[in-house]
Design a protein around this motif. Sequence first.
Motif, PDB file in Angstrom:
ATOM      1  N   HIS A 139     -10.124   0.922 -12.663  1.00 52.58           N
ATOM      2  CA  HIS A 139     -10.306  -0.841 -12.805  1.00 52.58           C
ATOM      3  C   HIS A 139      -9.931  -1.158 -11.472  1.00 52.58           C
ATOM      4  O   HIS A 139      -9.348  -0.520 -11.028  1.00 52.58           O
ATOM      5  N   PRO A 140     -10.607  -2.099 -10.692  1.00 55.40           N
ATOM      6  CA  PRO A 140     -10.491  -2.863 -10.052  1.00 55.40           C
ATOM      7  C   PRO A 140      -8.665  -3.015  -9.069  1.00 55.40           C
ATOM      8  O   PRO A 140      -9.081  -2.759  -8.277  1.00 55.40           O
ATOM      9  N   ALA A 141      -7.768  -3.512 -10.765  1.00 51.72           N
ATOM     10  CA  ALA A 141      -6.364  -3.689  -9.684  1.00 51.72           C
ATOM     11  C   ALA A 141      -5.810  -2.518  -9.052  1.00 51.72           C
ATOM     12  O   ALA A 141      -5.063  -1.999  -8.388  1.00 51.72           O
ATOM     13  N   PHE A 142      -6.596  -0.764  -9.895  1.00 55.22           N
ATOM     14  CA  PHE A 142      -6.164   0.518  -9.071  1.00 55.22           C
ATOM     15  C   PHE A 142      -6.461   0.452  -7.537  1.00 55.22           C
ATOM     16  O   PHE A 142      -5.907   0.871  -6.822  1.00 55.22           O
ATOM     17  N   GLY A 143      -7.991   0.474  -7.193  1.00 58.73           N
ATOM     18  CA  GLY A 143      -7.818   0.433  -5.803  1.00 58.73           C
ATOM     19  C   GLY A 143      -7.168  -0.305  -5.045  1.00 58.73           C
ATOM     20  O   GLY A 143      -6.833  -0.547  -4.213  1.00 58.73           O
ATOM     21  N   SER A 144      -7.009  -2.158  -6.037  1.00 60.33           N
ATOM     22  CA  SER A 144      -6.525  -2.365  -4.873  1.00 60.33           C
ATOM     23  C   SER A 144      -5.218  -2.068  -4.418  1.00 60.33           C
ATOM     24  O   SER A 144      -4.884  -2.775  -3.288  1.00 60.33           O
ATOM     25  N   ALA A 145      -4.056  -1.871  -5.265  1.00 65.74           N
ATOM     26  CA  ALA A 145      -3.184  -1.571  -5.247  1.00 65.74           C
ATOM     27  C   ALA A 145      -3.044  -0.108  -4.165  1.00 65.74           C
ATOM     28  O   ALA A 145      -1.902  -0.291  -3.261  1.00 65.74           O
ATOM     29  N   LEU A 146      -4.130   0.510  -4.267  1.00 66.77           N
ATOM     30  CA  LEU A 146      -3.623   1.632  -3.541  1.00 66.77           C
ATOM     31  C   LEU A 146      -4.321   1.574  -2.538  1.00 66.77           C
ATOM     32  O   LEU A 146      -3.389   1.833  -1.298  1.00 66.77           O
ATOM     33  N   THR A 147      -4.956   0.797  -2.480  1.00 69.54           N
ATOM     34  CA  THR A 147      -5.573   0.610  -1.088  1.00 69.54           C
ATOM     35  C   THR A 147      -4.333  -0.637   0.487  1.00 69.54           C
ATOM     36  O   THR A 147      -4.239   0.151   0.944  1.00 69.54           O
ATOM     37  N   GLY A 148      -4.155  -1.234  -0.616  1.00 65.10           N
ATOM     38  CA  GLY A 148      -2.763  -2.239  -0.080  1.00 65.10           C
ATOM     39  C   GLY A 148      -1.308  -1.304   0.460  1.00 65.10           C
ATOM     40  O   GLY A 148      -1.266  -1.243   0.942  1.00 65.10           O
ATOM     41  N   PHE A 149      -1.291   0.071  -0.700  1.00 69.37           N
ATOM     42  CA  PHE A 149       0.285   0.684  -0.251  1.00 69.37           C
ATOM     43  C   PHE A 149      -0.465   1.900   1.011  1.00 69.37           C
ATOM     44  O   PHE A 149       0.236   2.109   1.407  1.00 69.37           O
ATOM     45  N   LEU A 150      -1.696   1.912   0.987  1.00 67.71           N
ATOM     46  CA  LEU A 150      -2.386   2.781   2.095  1.00 67.71           C
ATOM     47  C   LEU A 150      -1.946   2.362   3.875  1.00 67.71           C
ATOM     48  O   LEU A 150      -2.170   2.794   4.527  1.00 67.71           O
ATOM     49  N   THR A 151      -2.598   1.097   3.550  1.00 66.47           N
ATOM     50  CA  THR A 151      -2.712   0.453   4.927  1.00 66.47           C
ATOM     51  C   THR A 151      -1.153  -0.037   4.815  1.00 66.47           C
ATOM     52  O   THR A 151      -0.605  -0.061   6.144  1.00 66.47           O
ATOM     53  N   SER A 152      -0.702  -0.418   4.387  1.00 66.94           N
ATOM     54  CA  SER A 152       1.129  -1.047   4.827  1.00 66.94           C
ATOM     55  C   SER A 152       1.515   0.115   5.294  1.00 66.94           C
ATOM     56  O   SER A 152       2.422  -0.672   5.932  1.00 66.94           O
ATOM     57  N   HIS A 153       1.218   1.127   4.712  1.00 63.42           N
ATOM     58  CA  HIS A 153       2.006   2.705   5.758  1.00 63.42           C
ATOM     59  C   HIS A 153       1.521   3.790   6.209  1.00 63.42           C
ATOM     60  O   HIS A 153       1.267   4.361   6.417  1.00 63.42           O
ATOM     61  N   ASP A 154       0.086   3.052   6.599  1.00 60.25           N
ATOM     62  CA  ASP A 154      -0.906   3.525   7.652  1.00 60.25           C
ATOM     63  C   ASP A 154      -0.366   3.547   9.426  1.00 60.25           C
ATOM     64  O   ASP A 154      -0.750   2.885   9.824  1.00 60.25           O
ATOM     65  N   LEU A 155       0.631   3.992   8.902  1.00 56.74           N
ATOM     66  CA  LEU A 155       1.747   3.842  10.816  1.00 56.74           C
ATOM     67  C   LEU A 155       1.689   4.770  11.738  1.00 56.74           C
ATOM     68  O   LEU A 155       0.989   6.061  11.253  1.00 56.74           O
TER      69      LEU A 155
END
Length: 254
Positions: free
Chosen positions: A238-254
Amino acid sequence: MPTFASFDGLQLSYTVWEGRGRPVLLQHGFAADTNANWIAPGVVDTLQDAGLTVISLDARGHGRSAKPHDEASYGDDAMVRDVSALLDSLGLDEVSMVGYSMGAMIALGAVAADPRIRCLAIGGVGSGIVDFGGVDTRVVTPEAISEALLASDPSTLPPSSAPFRALADALRADRIALAAVARGTANPKLDLTAIAVPTLILAGDTDPLAAEPERLAAAIAGARLVRVPGDHMAAVMHPAFGSALTGFLTSHDL
């Protein structure tokens, strides 16, 4: 696809898609592989579109990796140790890790054991992790999965274990190796209190193997829960899976 020798010399296959930032290591579910779990559902494309470097490991017994038939090859946290061996082989100092179903259990063990994993996202699991330390045996047992894989007539299988056989047959997987995986990994030792990195839990809203995901989220300090549409097989698509995953990973890519 390149390979590397893991801690016990077993040759395992992996794929790298170059991007920027902290690499994201993907670990697929039982009977699946890199293509079935991550490429075909569009997860790799979604992460690449965000510019991330992506690495996917075919677990031992799966995909293009070596497939021993003895269950001892899968015990003693072998798949968790494979993750650290891959990081060693690639010379990586830090990664984010994403695991689905069996891959979630591997990721939970790996993040507790290896400080190079700085961020964690898991899907396809729920309170079974809290109550049983692994597969939710209220739904299906590792023994039933093993029996389903070795059954001479899959038409007789119960609804709880039939999907595992169907997936293995669809992917033309080595069913003897997968049965050994099911037996050898039946009792993982997961210490949820040892997880101290940002954690996302993705759960399909009709996935019986991800029941009560809020209990799993409560057991991991600071974990965030996102429910997405779909059952165990469909949620990752489901697109919601990829969207939530990407948002989480990019927000913690420090």
